[in-house]
Write a protein that holds these residues in place. Structure first.
Motif, short mmCIF file in Angstrom:
data_model
loop_
_atom_site.label_atom_id
_atom_site.label_comp_id
_atom_site.label_asym_id
_atom_site.label_seq_id
_atom_site.Cartn_x
_atom_site.Cartn_y
_atom_site.Cartn_z
N PRO A 1 0.81 -1.23 0.00
CA PRO A 1 0.00 0.00 0.00
C PRO A 1 0.84 1.28 0.00
O PRO A 1 0.33 2.35 -0.32
CB PRO A 1 -0.82 -0.11 1.29
CG PRO A 1 -0.84 -1.56 1.62
CD PRO A 1 0.46 -2.11 1.13
N THR B 1 3.19 6.17 -2.47
CA THR B 1 3.81 7.38 -1.93
C THR B 1 5.33 7.38 -2.02
O THR B 1 5.96 8.31 -1.52
CB THR B 1 3.43 7.54 -0.45
OG1 THR B 1 3.93 6.41 0.28
CG2 THR B 1 1.93 7.65 -0.26
N HIS C 1 0.40 5.78 9.23
CA HIS C 1 0.03 4.91 8.11
C HIS C 1 -0.82 5.59 7.03
O HIS C 1 -0.57 5.36 5.84
CB HIS C 1 -0.66 3.64 8.63
CG HIS C 1 0.31 2.63 9.14
ND1 HIS C 1 0.12 1.28 9.09
CD2 HIS C 1 1.53 2.80 9.73
CE1 HIS C 1 1.16 0.65 9.62
NE2 HIS C 1 2.01 1.56 10.02
N PRO C 2 -1.81 6.37 7.41
CA PRO C 2 -2.58 7.00 6.32
C PRO C 2 -1.68 7.78 5.35
O PRO C 2 -1.83 7.67 4.13
CB PRO C 2 -3.54 7.94 7.05
CG PRO C 2 -3.68 7.35 8.42
CD PRO C 2 -2.35 6.72 8.73
N TRP C 3 -0.74 8.54 5.90
CA TRP C 3 0.14 9.33 5.03
C TRP C 3 1.06 8.42 4.23
O TRP C 3 1.38 8.70 3.07
CB TRP C 3 0.98 10.31 5.85
CG TRP C 3 0.16 11.24 6.69
CD1 TRP C 3 0.22 11.37 8.05
CD2 TRP C 3 -0.85 12.16 6.24
NE1 TRP C 3 -0.69 12.31 8.47
CE2 TRP C 3 -1.35 12.81 7.38
CE3 TRP C 3 -1.37 12.48 4.98
CZ2 TRP C 3 -2.35 13.78 7.31
CZ3 TRP C 3 -2.37 13.44 4.91
CH2 TRP C 3 -2.85 14.07 6.05
N HIS D 1 0.37 5.58 3.12
CA HIS D 1 -0.40 4.82 2.13
C HIS D 1 -1.21 5.72 1.21
O HIS D 1 -2.11 5.24 0.51
CB HIS D 1 -1.30 3.81 2.84
CG HIS D 1 -0.51 2.79 3.63
ND1 HIS D 1 -1.08 1.88 4.47
CD2 HIS D 1 0.83 2.54 3.69
CE1 HIS D 1 -0.15 1.12 5.03
NE2 HIS D 1 1.03 1.51 4.58
N GLU E 1 -3.41 7.90 1.83
CA GLU E 1 -4.80 8.15 2.18
C GLU E 1 -4.95 9.56 2.74
O GLU E 1 -4.00 10.13 3.26
CB GLU E 1 -5.26 7.13 3.23
CG GLU E 1 -5.20 5.71 2.73
CD GLU E 1 -5.14 4.68 3.87
OE1 GLU E 1 -5.34 5.08 5.02
OE2 GLU E 1 -4.87 3.51 3.57
N THR E 2 -6.16 10.06 2.68
CA THR E 2 -6.42 11.32 3.37
C THR E 2 -7.04 10.97 4.71
O THR E 2 -7.70 9.94 4.86
CB THR E 2 -7.39 12.22 2.59
OG1 THR E 2 -8.57 11.47 2.33
CG2 THR E 2 -6.76 12.67 1.29
N THR E 3 -6.80 11.80 5.68
CA THR E 3 -7.30 11.52 7.01
C THR E 3 -7.45 12.84 7.74
O THR E 3 -6.76 13.81 7.45
CB THR E 3 -6.34 10.58 7.77
OG1 THR E 3 -6.91 10.29 9.05
CG2 THR E 3 -4.96 11.21 7.97
#
Lengths: 554, 554
Positions: free
Chosen positions: A357, A361, A398-400, A402, A404-406
């Motif tokens: 994942p 990035t 992890h969101p950053w 992968h 993802e926005t969070t």
């Protein structure tokens, strides 16, 4: 899956080529940045070694763990990365420095023997120790090296470096006319350390790391914690001569900073290290040595990366490169760290996540507001554990990683306790008031000083070098109030409810009634009869009729 | 010198004749007040049993010790009154209730056996246990009494009260037509408990106390902690019939409170116990029982005072009478405690200091802003110890007891975590936001609720019954801002630096240099030569010449 958590001591965020340094090439840092995410807005929780590290290792703010300066012991029982990782089956190993002082009084109070497994982990910040060496083996009249064992010094002795403290005499000293030229003196910073390069601290710890990687059984998290490029500023050949005065960037400082400065800033600008770094000859000697130390770190990082690649472990190892704080190097008329300008409080933070994942990035940067305390939950997340957010105050990255926005925090906090420093007396405050708090919202940076002073305020959009303290004027009351609101909310944070998780609280709902604790019943019809059935029924013995009186008897 | 630290559970500050209750005569409370000082502005740190008590026992705010609700374990290693007193040679004994839950996970993590001396004290809030019984032995389907031992229940069984849980069946139940009439139901509050008066909880604990006083070797601090007048509201004869509806004061409540109430206040006014206490027939049954329970407490206090007098110990025993919080009893449309109106958050606090300097204040009142956390330092002061104010957040009351003037705090703080209650969901907040903070400066009382709500504000000078929430209007922004400033300063308090005292910090000054850690030397001339002498001198081996290269080699 393993974690290689590499920390450099006093490494500035901007002394890497991937971060834009014009003269310092760090291809191995850049190599990790190209595989992972470089966080461009990462901050330490306190710009001082011990306190910052205790935040990394506990995932908690300095005011939460309480070890607010070097040598303030981490209270016994305070949970660490090691506690959290071991709970999900990952070992936590130390290779290098922690600057942790054990809470010997607390351990004695609880009867914990330092040589038991539990006691040893309490005394070592939750780590199992592969090798620990904090460096800085001073030779003053009060001793220091004498009090503790230094595996690095033992190594040096085994290699034939003679004398009581070869760390001081060889690894951190040059030689001039047959005499020691100590690295404690800036005038010696341009000399090569009187040591074979492969025996100096950074290669030694790297070899220990490679030995660990070869021998360790996973899954493991290894905290590889280099003592460099922290002072003493001296480096062995050839690194001592790689950089010269022509590579020294002009000091980032401005006369406006010395006009009516905040009293705390004023005190720090007048301290010994600041006045030393205000001298250009000091900067021109020290900074090339500092750059040489970083270059050596980069080369040694290459050894580790090559070995991971060669052994096929790169694809199963999270790698983090960071530091505990920066180094002013004369910027803002200051030396060392301690205050909250970016050269001090901002840290490098490069994270390589080997999993699929993270492919989205790789090689990117992320400007989210990141704090040092985010690493502990990031590691726990990587290890497959649930994050106990009633204990860990940081958040998983992890969101950053992968793409993802969070929803994310809107401000970062850093703290500094200067009660132990001479500046306490210069400023004229009590130990309790010798405390500073930084709030940065991505644009404005407010510094609050206890003791009844005005704050400091910088607008990093219009003044990225932080020269102009806007709190001197009355035009920013709204901004100041808003940042103080953040600080107040943070001050009320729930930081010590460490014995009850949200899940446990949720499970407590309704428990009193299930236990038969019901302080609201008028006649019992309010609840299902099974909750009150034991409170009904015949009574064998009537004690009232034996002993009772009524009001008329009074 | 000994300390008798007597706590009543849920005793309102104003249900004593010395505090002005018009119908309830409490000559023994008054007797202690006549010998000592009655503090008229004393507040608990949290209007809930467990959290309040942990503040009494640690001398620290609820947010500092972290046990913010009943059943939240006190974290292992958190220092208690027992730790502090034992360090200066005074024992700390428990006789009665603490509502403490041990941090079993933390103890297991540190390998502390519950049956070791250290483990037992950790599990009992620092006390050595003479007898512990928390009461409230529920009989619900989830058990509760089953899980724990109750010395009081064992006592009852030994006295012939049969059944599984005679606490529930006899001590806290009446009898009607041969059937249990449980004290859990308000409709039974006017019945006499089906127990011989001398076997009921308060006389039983008093007898245990007298047994302790007769047998104990001093110096000791005994925490005599009564379960009453806490609900269940039922009392044995003759106390059940001493008071009637004619002694029930009108509820202190106002229709203005129900007009546009603060959402948290609104939720609590709608809960089960509040709606019960909004019914006048409930108040008229419950309050006479509550008064009877207090009257019984007063009579039993008389037994203790008489024995101390008879045995000549009165002159060497500090006596404190207090409670963990109050009881709304229908005031402000509420039952129970939980919120911050005076009937809930204000506590009785009567302190008798037998020593000569206290002669100046005997029989007086003191309106200083006192907090529950002040008792721990008061006791330590009385025991002759220095007060570790980096751990204890309260302040010794000695100046007030000795008629001295002193700089004192300008506001008190109380806190409440309602995450475990159904009101969390009614208000609609997360566990983390289900938290309230009270700031009271002697005139204005601000209540802050996390979760984005407006605060509540009362002016106790013009509105002593706290009916009118001034935060509904826009006219008090300055007052609100000032109280929020207090709350912010409190939020930044130094509460976790528990491993380093001020004296230790002072001793650290200059230590780095004495250890030979000197990151500011240009050439060594900055410090006395003895600090650097070991860094000078001849070097036997020149490693540089063996391995060194200069920049030209690159």
């Amino acid at each position: 899956m393993n974690i290689l958590f590499i920390m450099y001591d006093q490494l500035r965020f901007d002394y890497l080529s991937c971060a834009g340094h014009p003269h310092l090439e760090t291809p191995n840092f850049d190599r990790v940045a190209a595989m992972g995410v470089r966080f461009t807005n990462a901050f330490c929780q306190s710009p001082i070694c011990g306190s910052s590290r205790m935040s990394f290792y506990t995932g908690r703010y300095a005011s939460s763990h309480g070890a607010q300066w070097n040598g303030f012991p981490l209270r016994v029982g305070e949970q660490t990365l090691g506690d959290h990782l071991r709970a999900v089956g990952m070992d936590a190993w130390l290779i290098g420095k922690t600057h942790m002082k054990a809470d010997a009084d607390g351990m004695a109070r609880l009867g914990l023997a330092p040589d038991s497994v539990i006691g040893a982990r309490q005394a070592e910040c939750g780590f199992d120790v592969w090798v620990r060496d904090d460096g800085l083996w001073g030779e003053g009249p009060d001793g220091f090296y004498d009090e503790k064992r230094s595996p690095y010094n033992e190594y040096l002795k085994s290699k034939g470096y003679d004398g009581h403290n070869p760390w001081a005499d060889f690894a951190n000293a040059g030689i001039e006319d047959g005499e020691k030229a100590s690295g404690w003196m800036f005038e010696n910073a341009d000399k090569p350390a009187n040591i074979r390069e492969e025996d100096s601290e950074t290669p030694w710890l790297t070899s220990e790391t490679l030995r660990f990687i070869a021998e360790a059984k996973g899954p493991w998290c290894a905290h590889v914690s280099y003592i460099k490029p922290h002072w003493p500023y001296i480096v062995p050949a050839p690194y001592h001569a790689m950089y010269g005065a022509n590579h020294v960037l002009a000091a980032s400082r401005h006369e406006a900073e010395r006009a009516d400065p905040h009293p705390v800033f004023d005190a720090f600008m007048s301290n010994k290290i600041a006045t030393a770094f205000q001298q250009e000859d000091v900067r021109q000697k020290v900074i090339p040595a500092y750059m040489g130390l970083i270059k050596q770190c980069d080369d040694q990082l290459g050894r580790i990366l090559d070995e991971l690649e060669r052994s096929g472990q790169l694809g199963q190892t999270m790698i983090v490169l960071t530091s505990d704080h920066g180094d002013y190097l004369g910027d803002h008329w200051l030396g060392e760290k301690d205050l909250f300008h970016n050269p001090s409080v901002k840290i490098p933070m490069i994270v390589y996540d080997p999993r699929e994942p993270a492919n989205a990035t790789r090689g990117t940067t992320c400007d989210a507001l990141v704090e040092a305390i985010d690493l502990a939950p990031t590691f726990l997340d990587f290890a497959g554990g649930d994050i106990p957010d009633h204990i860990l105050e940081g958040r998983s990255l992890h969101p950053w990683l992968h793409g993802e926005t969070t929803e994310w925090r809107s401000y970062v906090i850093s703290e500094y306790d200067y009660s132990v420093t001479p500046m306490r007396d210069v400023v004229g405050v009590t130990n309790r008031d010798a405390r500073l708090f930084m709030v940065f919202d991505g644009r404005y940076k407010l510094i609050h000083a206890e003791g009844g002073f005005r704050p400091m305020l910088f607008d990093l959009k219009n003044d990225p070098e932080e020269f102009h303290d806007l709190a001197k004027s009355d035009s920013y009351t709204d901004v100041i109030a808003r940042l103080y609101d953040h600080l107040s909310a943070w001050g009320r944070r729930m930081s010590q409810r460490v014995t009850r998780s949200d899940a446990e609280i949720n499970a407590m709902h309704g428990r009193s009634a299930r236990r038969g604790i019901m302080p609201f019943l008028k006649d019992g019809s309010e609840v299902p009869p099974e909750l009150t059935e034991k409170y009904r029924g015949p009574v064998a013995q009537d004690y009232v009729s034996k002993t009772g009186q009524d009001a008329d008897d009074q």
